[in-house]
Write a protein that holds these residues in place. Structure first.
Motif, PDB file in Angstrom:
ATOM      1  N   VAL A 159      22.025   1.446  -4.290  1.00 25.11           N
ATOM      2  CA  VAL A 159      21.043   2.192  -5.089  1.00 25.11           C
ATOM      3  C   VAL A 159      21.152   3.657  -4.671  1.00 25.11           C
ATOM      4  CG1 VAL A 159      18.657   2.336  -5.857  1.00 25.11           C
ATOM      5  CG2 VAL A 159      19.510   0.202  -4.929  1.00 25.11           C
ATOM      6  N   ASP A 160      21.560   4.470  -5.620  1.00 23.48           N
ATOM      7  CA  ASP A 160      21.776   5.887  -5.339  1.00 23.48           C
ATOM      8  C   ASP A 160      20.626   6.719  -5.904  1.00 23.48           C
ATOM      9  OD1 ASP A 160      23.458   7.562  -4.009  1.00 23.48           O
ATOM     10  OD2 ASP A 160      25.226   6.908  -5.118  1.00 23.48           O
ATOM     11  N   PHE A 161      20.578   7.959  -5.483  1.00 23.20           N
ATOM     12  CA  PHE A 161      19.624   8.940  -5.997  1.00 23.20           C
ATOM     13  C   PHE A 161      18.156   8.537  -5.763  1.00 23.20           C
ATOM     14  CE2 PHE A 161      23.384   9.175  -8.844  1.00 23.20           C
ATOM     15  CZ  PHE A 161      23.898  10.343  -8.317  1.00 23.20           C
ATOM     16  N   LEU A 162      17.912   7.839  -4.688  1.00 24.61           N
ATOM     17  CA  LEU A 162      16.520   7.541  -4.329  1.00 24.61           C
ATOM     18  C   LEU A 162      15.954   8.749  -3.583  1.00 24.61           C
ATOM     19  CD1 LEU A 162      16.419   3.896  -2.940  1.00 24.61           C
ATOM     20  CD2 LEU A 162      15.013   4.799  -4.768  1.00 24.61           C
ATOM     21  N   PRO A 163      14.782   9.223  -3.972  1.00 25.35           N
ATOM     22  CA  PRO A 163      14.219  10.396  -3.271  1.00 25.35           C
ATOM     23  C   PRO A 163      14.065  10.103  -1.777  1.00 25.35           C
ATOM     24  CG  PRO A 163      12.969   9.865  -5.242  1.00 25.35           C
ATOM     25  CD  PRO A 163      13.946   8.758  -5.057  1.00 25.35           C
ATOM     26  N   ARG A 164      14.298  11.109  -0.956  1.00 28.07           N
ATOM     27  CA  ARG A 164      14.261  10.918   0.494  1.00 28.07           C
ATOM     28  C   ARG A 164      12.860  10.553   0.997  1.00 28.07           C
ATOM     29  NH1 ARG A 164      18.027  12.289   4.026  1.00 28.07           N
ATOM     30  NH2 ARG A 164      16.444  12.696   5.577  1.00 28.07           N
ATOM     31  N   GLY A 165      11.856  10.993   0.267  1.00 23.84           N
ATOM     32  CA  GLY A 165      10.483  10.757   0.723  1.00 23.84           C
ATOM     33  C   GLY A 165      10.057   9.299   0.666  1.00 23.84           C
ATOM     34  N   ILE A 166      10.757   8.517  -0.112  1.00 27.79           N
ATOM     35  CA  ILE A 166      10.377   7.106  -0.278  1.00 27.79           C
ATOM     36  C   ILE A 166      10.925   6.293   0.888  1.00 27.79           C
ATOM     37  CG2 ILE A 166      10.587   5.089  -1.783  1.00 27.79           C
ATOM     38  CD1 ILE A 166       9.037   7.377  -3.052  1.00 27.79           C
ATOM     39  N   LYS A 167      10.052   5.572   1.548  1.00 26.69           N
ATOM     40  CA  LYS A 167      10.511   4.761   2.681  1.00 26.69           C
ATOM     41  C   LYS A 167      10.939   3.392   2.167  1.00 26.69           C
ATOM     42  CE  LYS A 167       9.067   3.134   7.235  1.00 26.69           C
ATOM     43  NZ  LYS A 167      10.374   3.340   7.831  1.00 26.69           N
ATOM     44  N   VAL A 168      12.204   3.107   2.362  1.00 25.25           N
ATOM     45  CA  VAL A 168      12.743   1.807   1.939  1.00 25.25           C
ATOM     46  C   VAL A 168      13.152   1.040   3.187  1.00 25.25           C
ATOM     47  CG1 VAL A 168      14.517   0.644   0.568  1.00 25.25           C
ATOM     48  CG2 VAL A 168      13.615   2.840  -0.182  1.00 25.25           C
ATOM     49  N   THR A 216      14.862  -3.882 -12.405  1.00 29.09           N
ATOM     50  CA  THR A 216      15.210  -2.890 -13.428  1.00 29.09           C
ATOM     51  C   THR A 216      13.994  -2.026 -13.724  1.00 29.09           C
ATOM     52  OG1 THR A 216      14.693  -4.522 -15.115  1.00 29.09           O
ATOM     53  CG2 THR A 216      16.997  -4.255 -14.549  1.00 29.09           C
ATOM     54  N   ALA A 217      14.250  -0.734 -13.937  1.00 29.31           N
ATOM     55  CA  ALA A 217      13.139   0.187 -14.191  1.00 29.31           C
ATOM     56  C   ALA A 217      12.679   0.094 -15.637  1.00 29.31           C
ATOM     57  CB  ALA A 217      13.563   1.611 -13.866  1.00 29.31           C
ATOM     58  N   GLY A 218      13.605  -0.248 -16.536  1.00 30.06           N
ATOM     59  CA  GLY A 218      13.226  -0.382 -17.939  1.00 30.06           C
ATOM     60  C   GLY A 218      13.043   0.958 -18.616  1.00 30.06           C
ATOM     61  N   THR A 219      12.388   0.921 -19.753  1.00 27.15           N
ATOM     62  CA  THR A 219      12.242   2.127 -20.576  1.00 27.15           C
ATOM     63  C   THR A 219      11.381   3.175 -19.885  1.00 27.15           C
ATOM     64  OG1 THR A 219      12.398   0.775 -22.528  1.00 27.15           O
ATOM     65  CG2 THR A 219      11.470   2.954 -22.814  1.00 27.15           C
ATOM     66  N   GLN A 220      11.918   4.365 -19.807  1.00 27.43           N
ATOM     67  CA  GLN A 220      11.130   5.448 -19.220  1.00 27.43           C
ATOM     68  C   GLN A 220      10.763   6.508 -20.244  1.00 27.43           C
ATOM     69  OE1 GLN A 220       9.954   5.350 -16.075  1.00 27.43           O
ATOM     70  NE2 GLN A 220      10.794   3.300 -16.205  1.00 27.43           N
ATOM     71  N   SER A 221      11.572   6.635 -21.288  1.00 24.07           N
ATOM     72  CA  SER A 221      11.217   7.587 -22.345  1.00 24.07           C
ATOM     73  C   SER A 221      11.821   7.090 -23.648  1.00 24.07           C
ATOM     74  CB  SER A 221      11.774   8.980 -22.023  1.00 24.07           C
ATOM     75  OG  SER A 221      13.154   9.014 -22.279  1.00 24.07           O
ATOM     76  N   ASP A 222      11.227   7.482 -24.772  1.00 23.64           N
ATOM     77  CA  ASP A 222      11.741   7.033 -26.062  1.00 23.64           C
ATOM     78  C   ASP A 222      13.086   7.669 -26.381  1.00 23.64           C
ATOM     79  OD1 ASP A 222       9.743   5.311 -26.506  1.00 23.64           O
ATOM     80  OD2 ASP A 222       8.487   6.724 -27.596  1.00 23.64           O
ATOM     81  N   ALA A 223      13.306   8.893 -25.842  1.00 24.74           N
ATOM     82  CA  ALA A 223      14.557   9.600 -26.148  1.00 24.74           C
ATOM     83  C   ALA A 223      15.747   8.936 -25.469  1.00 24.74           C
ATOM     84  CB  ALA A 223      14.438  11.053 -25.700  1.00 24.74           C
ATOM     85  N   LEU A 224      15.565   8.540 -24.233  1.00 28.52           N
ATOM     86  CA  LEU A 224      16.661   7.914 -23.490  1.00 28.52           C
ATOM     87  C   LEU A 224      16.219   6.523 -23.056  1.00 28.52           C
ATOM     88  CD1 LEU A 224      17.752  10.928 -21.303  1.00 28.52           C
ATOM     89  CD2 LEU A 224      19.108   9.850 -23.080  1.00 28.52           C
ATOM     90  N   ALA A 270       0.825  -1.210   0.000  1.00 27.31           N
ATOM     91  CA  ALA A 270       0.000   0.000   0.000  1.00 27.31           C
ATOM     92  C   ALA A 270       0.857   1.257   0.000  1.00 27.31           C
ATOM     93  CB  ALA A 270      -0.913   0.001   1.219  1.00 27.31           C
ATOM     94  N   GLN A 271       2.113   1.115   0.514  1.00 25.41           N
ATOM     95  CA  GLN A 271       2.984   2.299   0.576  1.00 25.41           C
ATOM     96  C   GLN A 271       3.841   2.467  -0.689  1.00 25.41           C
ATOM     97  OE1 GLN A 271       5.305   1.919   4.185  1.00 25.41           O
ATOM     98  NE2 GLN A 271       3.592   0.824   5.091  1.00 25.41           N
ATOM     99  N   ASP A 272       3.749   1.492  -1.623  1.00 24.96           N
ATOM    100  CA  ASP A 272       4.563   1.547  -2.839  1.00 24.96           C
ATOM    101  C   ASP A 272       4.109   2.726  -3.686  1.00 24.96           C
ATOM    102  OD1 ASP A 272       6.445   0.861  -4.616  1.00 24.96           O
ATOM    103  OD2 ASP A 272       5.319  -0.784  -5.539  1.00 24.96           O
ATOM    104  N   ARG A 273       5.085   3.551  -4.058  1.00 24.23           N
ATOM    105  CA  ARG A 273       4.723   4.743  -4.809  1.00 24.23           C
ATOM    106  C   ARG A 273       5.516   4.819  -6.103  1.00 24.23           C
ATOM    107  NH1 ARG A 273       5.391   9.907  -1.346  1.00 24.23           N
ATOM    108  NH2 ARG A 273       6.480   8.728   0.223  1.00 24.23           N
ATOM    109  N   ILE A 274       4.869   5.296  -7.139  1.00 23.24           N
ATOM    110  CA  ILE A 274       5.599   5.494  -8.390  1.00 23.24           C
ATOM    111  C   ILE A 274       6.599   6.625  -8.153  1.00 23.24           C
ATOM    112  CG2 ILE A 274       5.367   6.296 -10.771  1.00 23.24           C
ATOM    113  CD1 ILE A 274       2.561   4.987 -10.710  1.00 23.24           C
ATOM    114  N   GLY A 275       7.802   6.434  -8.562  1.00 20.18           N
ATOM    115  CA  GLY A 275       8.818   7.469  -8.329  1.00 20.18           C
ATOM    116  C   GLY A 275       9.951   6.948  -7.492  1.00 20.18           C
ATOM    117  N   SER A 276       9.830   5.707  -6.991  1.00 22.01           N
ATOM    118  CA  SER A 276      10.924   5.163  -6.187  1.00 22.01           C
ATOM    119  C   SER A 276      12.009   4.616  -7.109  1.00 22.01           C
ATOM    120  CB  SER A 276      10.392   4.079  -5.247  1.00 22.01           C
ATOM    121  OG  SER A 276       9.631   3.141  -5.969  1.00 22.01           O
ATOM    122  N   LEU A 277      12.501   5.492  -7.961  1.00 19.47           N
ATOM    123  CA  LEU A 277      13.529   5.098  -8.934  1.00 19.47           C
ATOM    124  C   LEU A 277      14.906   5.517  -8.449  1.00 19.47           C
ATOM    125  CD1 LEU A 277      11.732   6.289 -12.165  1.00 19.47           C
ATOM    126  CD2 LEU A 277      12.169   3.928 -11.552  1.00 19.47           C
ATOM    127  N   GLY A 278      15.884   4.724  -8.787  1.00 19.01           N
ATOM    128  CA  GLY A 278      17.253   5.060  -8.413  1.00 19.01           C
ATOM    129  C   GLY A 278      18.228   4.470  -9.400  1.00 19.01           C
TER     130      GLY A 278
END
Lengths: 304, 188
Positions: A219-228, A236-244, A197-205
């Motif tokens: 895992v670096d650059f994880l937003p501080r707000g995400i509780k891990v 793996t996060a996989g494709t996030q945009s067509d450009a990159l 229930a606490q899983d949020r989109i944006g917990s990318l690193g």
């Protein structure tokens, strides 16, 4: 006579060092399609079968040494696996439920399922060599471009992500492991089933190696707000945009969170994870030759 | 100073076999997260047995093979191992060390020199080289493991090169005593 010997000895040394420096300069200056790179790939193609034969021949001895080493840690590992098994049973029950709901919702939204490993044209390859230096984490496999392998394709084992292909010859390839200093994988932290229930989109690193600790990733650059918390999974996060576009398909397991650095001042938090794949003891790996770029039909698509 | 052709063939085969065994087997065996590296040990053994020029040549050939088989920057390992082979060979020519443990001590030092030298050359070439205390620990473990392997490697290399080694006066003396013919005791 003595002076002549000394002169000859010094001349040999000077010639060898000059040759090394010429090779270094030429290799560094040319592109990956240059003469020296081609010679190197050609030589590896010739030597790879010998290396493969040697790898098979010494496997029993290697296994024996590995078995002796494993026996020391077996008892502790058994206890920790028992505990993990209890947790995993609970997770499987929760995930079965979540999977059923997910399928129903995906059907409603006409969203394709994320690509399975089997859909990514995996090519199974045998590990035939490994870099002995501590500065690089690479290994050689016995399949190359003739089997459809290309640079930057993802490499997995039965347990999870291993790394990516960094060089290819016709009959062999080099794989750069997750623990190599040049490695970096965009990843997503997935909460344990009891915290879904606490899983949020944006917990990318970004998964990077922990230098000097081959059984630890960061895992670096994880937003501080995400509780891990301990036990969360990283995939793996996989494709996030067509450009990159990411090199790795989404959803491949990378590891389990083993520690969380609680730093107050940093903008991002950093967590440590234990990779699922045993990177020091790999006999076979699979190269995903139909990665994100070659399997567009398998990407998530929203229907009209 | 001219090396016999058969000796060169043996050295070439020894280099090829060593690098294949290292990359295919020894580097797969993990000891506290790192593994042994027999390439500097073989170069040290050849340099201790044959001298500076064969040592440097062996270092060059083995370095090129390592760089080729691991698709590394060509010349880095060759440069480091050539320097090690020449230095150890010169040490043998100038000091003629007689202690049985000489290959162990020099093997351990050569392991550290090879690992740190490789990192230094890569750093000078602009390659991003990570460095922290855990790597120092890894280098130390590698030195210990290589120290254990140094003597067996030296004995194997000496066995391979035995027909081409200059006759050792100590060995000759021992042989003479056991055969009885030249012993001072037998003359009395």
């Amino acid at each position: 006579m003595y002076k002549q010997t000394v002169r000859r000895r010094r001349a040999v040394l000077a010639v060898l060092i000059a040759l090394c420096l010429i090779l270094l300069t030429a290799y560094f200056g040319e592109s990956s399609g240059g003469v020296l790179h081609s010679v190197q790939r050609g030589a590896l193609s010739v030597l790879a079968p010998i290396q493969e034969g040697a790898s098979r021949a010494v496997k029993p001895a290697r296994d024996l040494v590995g078995w002796v080493g494993d026996a020391f840690g077996a008892k502790g590992e058994r206890d920790s696996l028992r505990k993990e098994n209890v947790v995993l049973r609970r997770q499987v029950a929760a995930l079965d439920n979540a999977d059923r709901q997910n399928r129903q919702l995906a059907g409603l939204l006409a969203i394709d399922k994320a690509a399975e490993i089997a859909d990514l044209a995996p090519v199974t390859a045998r590990v035939i060599g490994r870099s002995p230096t501590i500065w690089y984490s690479t290994l050689n496999i016995d399949k190359g471009s003739s089997a459809g392998i290309a640079v930057n394709q993802a490499v997995v084992s039965a347990d999870g992500l291993v790394g990516r292909v960094s060089a290819v010859t016709s009959g062999a390839s080099q794989v750069t492991l997750l623990t190599d200093q040049s490695s970096g994988v965009s990843a997503k932290v997935i909460a344990r089933p009891d915290r879904l229930a606490q899983d949020r989109i944006g917990s990318l690193g970004l998964v990077k190696p922990s230098i000097g600790k081959p059984s630890d990733l960061v895992v670096d650059f994880l937003p501080r707000g995400i509780k891990v918390v301990l036990g969360d999974r990283v995939v793996t996060a996989g494709t996030q945009s067509d450009a990159l576009e990411s090199l790795f398909p989404p959803g491949i397991p990378i590891g389990l969170v083993s520690a969380v650095d609680a730093t107050e001042l940093d903008l991002y938090q950093r967590v440590h994870l234990r990779p699922f794949a045993t990177l020091r003891q790999l006999d076979f790996v699979q190269v995903l030759t139909g990665g994100p770029k070659t399997a567009p039909g398998k990407r998530a698509q929203v229907g009209p | 100073m001219k090396l016999p052709a058969m000796l060169l063939v043996r050295l070439g085969l020894l280099a090829l076999l060593s690098v294949i065994i290292e990359t295919a087997a020894i580097s797969e065996i993990s000891v506290f997260g790192t593994s042994a590296d027999i390439t500097p040990l073989v170069v040290v053994a050849v340099a201790l047995l044959l001298g500076a020029v064969p040592g440097a040549l062996m270092g060059f050939v083995m370095g090129l093979l390592v760089d080729t088989m691991l698709l590394q920057t060509m010349g880095v390992s060759a440069l480091v191992l050539t320097a090690i082979g020449y230095t150890v060979g010169r040490y043998r020519e100038v000091r003629d060390p007689a202690n049985t443990l000489t290959p162990v001590v020099i093997g351990v030092i050569a392991t550290a020199a090879s690992t740190l030298g490789f990192g230094l050359v890569e750093f000078l070439l602009g390659v991003d080289v990570p460095f922290n205390l855990l790597l120092v620990r890894d280098v130390f473990i590698m030195m210990v493991v290589n120290g254990v392997l140094a003597l067996p490697v030296f004995i194997i290399v000496r066995w391979v090169l035995a027909p081409y080694l200059p006759d050792d006066p100590r060995r000759r003396r021992r042989r003479a005593y056991t055969t009885g013919g030249l012993s001072p005791l037998s003359r009395s």
